[in-house]
Motif scaffolding. Structure first.
Motif: not given
Length: 555
Positions: A203, A205-206, A209, A259-260, A262-264, A266-267, A274
């Motif tokens: 991941d 993007a993660g 971040l 935000a990190f 939140m991304w986790l 969501r994934r 992730r």
């Protein structure tokens, strides 16, 4: 399979060579921080920089590792642990060479930050080597020795770096690490290959971040002492309406960190890979372990920075004298982290952790009320030993507890999370302790100077309290040579000496208070669960993960 083949397999599986590589590499990775601390006096003189700049360099290395530790664990598993490990060991050796050749604080900062970033590839590999080579009781001992290698590196750094700094120069400590990197590289070819996992997705993007959040926090916290806690100082690279960039960067880092996560989430909801699996922190008990880990590392690294700072800068002791003064503290960390495992069967982790934090708080309080001008006092030595015993036991305990409580398939994420928390909390501890101690120092000097009639208003007006730092009496006398003399100079030196001691005492008491607050999450720690680490520490995208029950974890 014949009896001979069975015996051969058993011997290969139980060989201690992989553990030797693991311990030597952990020493290589941990040596620099301790060597920098012990060599503080030589570095400040050689590079013409204040003592807090050494703390900034230490922070750069630990934040560098924290920024990329989550990614490092995945890269090793995806492309093959042994190969990635070998490349990382070489790069780390080159970074140590950069530290040895540093001609400015900036070069020191960059080299140390680079070494920290590449340790993010080394640290997860060490756990993998243990998991793939040892099982049962032998695996438990190997994990304990891995934890003990960190304080062992501290003892080695105290002896060697202190001796080098006092004889041939502080730079040779890091040249020695270049040689150790070469030894570890050669020995690593004797390790068995760990297959790459092409079914593991990264991941990216993660990972980006997480790195951005940690880097922002890194610069923010490391700039507190020099850029200003709230208002910008002249040393600040920029300002926003007079506000220091340090708190701005810290707030930005916290926002990106949110935000990190939140991304986790969501994934996870979408069933996608992730960079970090939040099931490691699925229960309140597991989050309590993280809180205990973060608190102890914050307090421990802050104390480990303040003590050599006082011995070398305040007392004017040499590096080798500093080494011998704090060896009891480092040895006690080594012993307690090694032998605390023998208590796991008799006491629950929450009991051990609570007792550990009480011991740490008591030790810091004892130090605060007994420290004077000499570290050889019996109470001071006893305080250092108690501090080390509590710190070593807690650090080893929390890692083993989280490792046993989380799903076994996520052992790699547990190791990465431990590395992230270890370095982030430790770096914040150094940065905050430095800024707090300097702030108390400036306040004490301002108050005491006004109470001394020997010190003129003109001299007070000439001293910029925003630039106050820990310096020796000799350095202060040289600084004020053209501004004061006679009784006025003597009074200024006395005020500075008293303020330095006061700042140290208040800082130690504050750390004791933080340790006591950690008793709350300590009572929520889960119980130990039996079972070996799986040989594959990072699950492929389609692997099933065991669920964790909160009540079962708490026992």
């Amino acid at each position: 399979m014949t009896a001979t083949n069975v015996e051969t397999t058993r011997v290969v599986r139980t060989s201690w060579l992989p553990l030797i590589v693991v311990v030597l590499t952990q020493i290589q990775a941990s040596f620099a921080v301790n060597a920098l601390t012990v060599s503080m006096a030589g570095i400040t003189t050689d590079l013409d920089t204040p003592a807090t700049s050494v703390g900034t360099a230490i922070t750069a290395g630990t934040f560098g590792m924290a920024a990329f530790i989550l990614l490092g664990a995945k890269i090793g598993s995806r492309f093959g642990t042994r190969g990635v490990f070998q490349i990382a060991v070489v790069i780390h050796g080159l970074a140590m060479l950069g530290v040895a050749l540093s001609v400015s604080p900036t070069m020191l900062f960059i080299a140390q930050a680079s070494s920290g970033a590449v340790i993010a590839l080394i640290a997860p590999a060490l756990t993998v080597f243990i998991a793939t080579n040892y099982h049962g009781e032998q695996q438990g001992k190997a994990i304990g020795l891995l934890a003990a290698a960190i304080p062992a590196a501290g003892v080695l750094a105290l002896l060697l770096a202190g001796w080098f700094a006092n004889t041939i120069g502080w730079r040779w400590s890091f040249v020695l690490m270049v040689g150790l990197a070469l030894i570890n590289l050669l020995l690593s070819f004797r390790l068995k290959r760990v297959p790459a996992q092409p079914g593991l997705s990264i991941d990216w993007a993660g990972a980006i971040l997480a790195a951005i959040a940690v880097i922002l926090l890194s610069f923010g916290f490391s700039g507190l002492a020099t850029w200003g806690v709230v208002l910008a100082t002249p040393q600040a690279p920029f300002e926003v309406l007079g506000i220091s960039p340090a708190p701005i960067l810290i707030i930005a880092g916290l926002i990106v960190g949110q935000a990190f996560f939140m991304w986790l989430r969501r994934r996870a909801h979408e069933g996608l890979p992730r960079i970090f699996d939040l099931r490691v922190l699925a229960t309140g008990s597991e989050r309590a372990v993280t809180a205990c880990m973060a608190t102890m590392l914050f307090v421990g690294t802050a104390a480990n920075f303040l003590i050599p700072l006082y011995i070398q800068v305040v007392q004017g002791r040499s590096s080798i004298e500093t080494s011998f003064a704090i060896i009891p503290y480092t040895l006690s960390i080594f012993l307690s982290s090694t032998f605390v495992a023998y208590l796991y069967g008799r006491f629950a982790p929450r009991v051990l952790a609570t007792a550990g934090f009480v011991v740490v708080a008591s030790a810091l309080t004892l130090l605060a009320f007994t420290v004077r001008g000499e570290w050889s006092q019996a109470f001071v030595v006893a305080g250092l030993i108690l501090l080390g015993l509590g710190q070593g036991a807690i650090v080893a305990l929390v890692f083993n507890t989280l490792l046993s409580a989380a799903p076994k398939q996520l052992a790699g994420d547990v190791g990465a999370w431990r590395g992230l928390v270890h370095n982030l909390s430790g770096s914040v501890g150094i940065a905050v302790a430095s800024a707090f101690a300097v702030g108390i120092l400036a306040s004490s000097i301002a108050t005491s100077a006004a109470e001394h009639p020997e010190i003129s208003d003109e001299l007070i007006a000439q001293v910029n309290l925003d630039e106050v730092n820990f310096i020796t009496n000799e350095a202060l006398a040289e600084l004020l040579a053209t501004r004061a003399s006679g009784p006025e100079l003597d009074a200024a030196i006395a005020v500075n000496a008293e303020a330095r001691l006061h700042a140290l005492k208040i800082s130690l008491l504050s750390l004791a208070a933080i340790s006591l607050l950690a008793i709350v999450p300590a009572t929520r720690m889960p119980r130990q669960r039996a079972g070996d680490l799986p040989e594959k520490l990072e699950p492929d995208d389609d692997d099933l993960i065991d669920p964790v029950d909160e009540q079962e974890a708490l026992g």
